[in-house]
Write an enzyme that holds these catalytic residues in place. Structure first.
Site, PDB file in Angstrom:
ATOM      1  N   GLN A   1      -4.317  -5.157   6.888  1.00 12.65           N
ATOM      2  CA  GLN A   1      -5.301  -6.098   6.343  1.00 12.65           C
ATOM      3  C   GLN A   1      -5.211  -7.463   7.013  1.00 12.65           C
ATOM      4  OE1 GLN A   1      -7.730  -5.324   4.304  1.00 12.65           O
ATOM      5  NE2 GLN A   1      -7.040  -3.298   3.679  1.00 12.65           N
TER       6      GLN A   1
ATOM      7  N   CYS B   1      -4.780   2.392  -3.618  1.00 11.82           N
ATOM      8  CA  CYS B   1      -3.529   2.920  -3.022  1.00 11.82           C
ATOM      9  C   CYS B   1      -2.393   1.924  -3.215  1.00 11.82           C
ATOM     10  CB  CYS B   1      -3.700   3.252  -1.542  1.00 11.82           C
ATOM     11  SG  CYS B   1      -4.916   4.512  -1.235  1.00 11.82           S
TER      12      CYS B   1
ATOM     13  N   HIS C   1       0.871  -1.181   0.000  1.00  9.81           N
ATOM     14  CA  HIS C   1       0.000   0.000   0.000  1.00  9.81           C
ATOM     15  C   HIS C   1       0.909   1.233   0.000  1.00  9.81           C
ATOM     16  CE1 HIS C   1      -2.752   2.942   1.893  1.00  9.81           C
ATOM     17  NE2 HIS C   1      -3.738   2.157   1.535  1.00  9.81           N
TER      18      HIS C   1
ATOM     19  N   ASP D   1       3.329  -4.275   7.918  1.00  9.81           N
ATOM     20  CA  ASP D   1       2.058  -3.577   7.772  1.00  9.81           C
ATOM     21  C   ASP D   1       0.959  -4.628   7.965  1.00  9.81           C
ATOM     22  OD1 ASP D   1      -0.338  -2.645   6.798  1.00  9.81           O
ATOM     23  OD2 ASP D   1       0.505  -1.730   4.989  1.00  9.81           O
TER      24      ASP D   1
ATOM     25  N   LYS E   1     -10.391  -1.080  10.421  1.00  6.81           N
ATOM     26  CA  LYS E   1     -10.605  -2.225   9.526  1.00  6.81           C
ATOM     27  C   LYS E   1     -10.972  -3.476  10.310  1.00  6.81           C
ATOM     28  CE  LYS E   1      -7.181  -0.438   6.288  1.00  6.81           C
ATOM     29  NZ  LYS E   1      -7.956   0.047   5.143  1.00  6.81           N
TER      30      LYS E   1
END
Ligand code: PMP
Length: 421
Positions: A218, A379, A138, A215, A241
């Protein structure tokens, strides 16, 4: 109707007794009518909806606990501090960190990654040093590294992926060298759904003497996160999220690294002493939480962790995997649907294009049918470049999604095909 028989999750879940209807009842927004249709919300990768357990926690916090934290000598300040610090303990447990001080509350993944780049990066990086970033990141795990590279004279190198959307591990190994200081990789790719082999990638980076920044934006909604097992050095995630409010997330960092790092922002809360001769800084985690924090949403974050634990993160993952298998099976019936992201390990994301219908037109047609998906570059422009597309459509799942909603998406796709075909 799609040609695949409509199923209800409970019928097909081998031993997984998730009561999706009961879970849906905890999300009032799922009953909203959109363009005269019941909402089918399939845009969870962008942001998930919030259960009553979270919204009621926010209401209760503001009704009975709110004041500023860590400062007051009065009862409400104590209550707010207790609620905020208790949320930190919950967050610590959520990622299985060793110490609560290793959890820094941030606005979200973007801020967490920028914090590491600015603080750790500014401290460590020398001209010629290398930062490895995968092709499927991202933008928020690319641009902060480019910014700090510019300021330090270091170099950002891309770890390529194959056409299934998997990081090419041999290339990764070849890129690692004694100049590599930082490896920044996503746990789950938002544009493809790929689940990366983080643990092995961390081991390889450590062998080369580099730290790893994960990261987990997700991953957090779908995978049980264990920073000790992964042995990653930093990990960032966003609350919104994973059923928590917007504007709150966490950055995990190994204690010995955080303790050695310079502050990210200056202000109240993060100091020990201030004078015009110079200032000294508070211990972690407060050193990295300048100013009044987002107290209420941190408390809401704690409630969201509890919501996920109450269902069971493995149960959530199993349900979403079944939805993912179903959506792939449905898509296989159509020759004009192109799928992006066919990694062996995937979570919760179905990215596709429809021949002859632009992704934005498709998104608009689906919206008119009440089906909310995301369209665009997500993104992740380097991913779009890899596949030579400007945009894709993306359905992304949460625990409350059903087979019926996927069927509705394919019905709406059929409608778009008729309109534009
Ligand atoms: N990384 C990934 C993989 C994401 O999907 C997102 C959000 N789309 C981010 C980082 C940024 O998260 P946020 O906007 O919550 O900071």
């Amino acid at each position: 109707m799609s040609e695949v028989a409509l199923k209800t999750p409970t019928e097909t879940q081998s031993g997984n007794l998730l009561d999706v209807q009961e879970i849906r009842a905890q999300f009032p927004i799922l009953g909203e009518i959109v363009h005269e249709n019941t909402l089918a919300y399939l845009d969870n990768g962008a942001s998930s909806q919030k259960p009553i357990a979270v919204t009621e926690t926010l209401e209760r916090y503001y009704a009975t606990q709110h004041a500023n934290v860590h400062r007051g000598v009065h009862e409400l300040s104590d209550r707010a501090t207790e609620a905020y610090e208790s949320a930190r303990k919950t967050a610590c447990k959520f990622v299985n960190a060793n110490r609560t001080e290793e959890i820094i509350f941030v606005r979200g993944t973007t801020e967490g990654l920028n914090l590491v780049a600015e603080s750790y990066g500014r401290w460590k990086l020398q001209p010629g040093d290398e930062i490895l970033v995968s092709e499927m990141e991202h933008h928020s795990n690319i641009v902060p590294w480019q910014l700090i590279a510019e300021r330090t004279g270091s170099i950002v190198r891309m770890i390529p992926m194959n056409d299934n959307g998997e990081i090419i591990q041999e290339d990764y190994l070849n890129l690692l060298n004694d100049k590599t200081q930082i490896v920044a990789i996503t746990y789950v790719a938002n544009s493809l759904g790929t689940v990366n082999p983080i643990k092995e990638m961390v081991r390889m980076a450590h062998d080369a003497g580099a730290v790893v920044v994960v990261d987990a934006a997700q991953a957090a909604p779908h995978i049980s996160i264990d920073v000790v097992d992964l042995d990653c050095d930093f990990l960032a995630l966003s609350g919104h999220k994973m059923y928590a409010p917007t504007g709150i997330g966490i950055l995990y960092g190994k204690g010995e690294l955080l303790e050695a790092m310079p502050p990210y922002q200056g202000g109240g809360e993060m100091i020990r002493r201030v004078s015009f001769e110079g200032s000294t800084y508070a211990d972690i985690p407060h050193r990295f939480e300048a100013g009044t924090p987002n107290i209420a949403d941190a408390v809401g974050f704690g409630a969201a962790c509890q919501f996920m634990w109450d269902i069971g993160i493995d149960e959530i993952a199993t349900h979403e995997k079944e939805l993912l298998d179903y959506v792939h099976k449905c898509a296989d019936r159509y020759e004009d649907i192109r799928i992006y992201g066919n990694a062996k390990h995937k979570a919760g994301v179905f990215a596709f294009t429809l021949d002859k219908v632009h992704a934005h037109d498709l998104g608009t047609v689906l919206d008119r049918q009440g089906v909310a998906i995301r369209v665009g570059h997500h993104c992740a422009m380097p991913v779009m470049k890899h596949f030579n597309v400007a945009a894709t459509a993306r359905a992304s799942f949460a625990v409350y999604n059903t087979y019926d909603e996927i069927d509705r998406m394919f019905e709406a796709i059929n409608f778009a095909r008729e309109l534009f075909g």
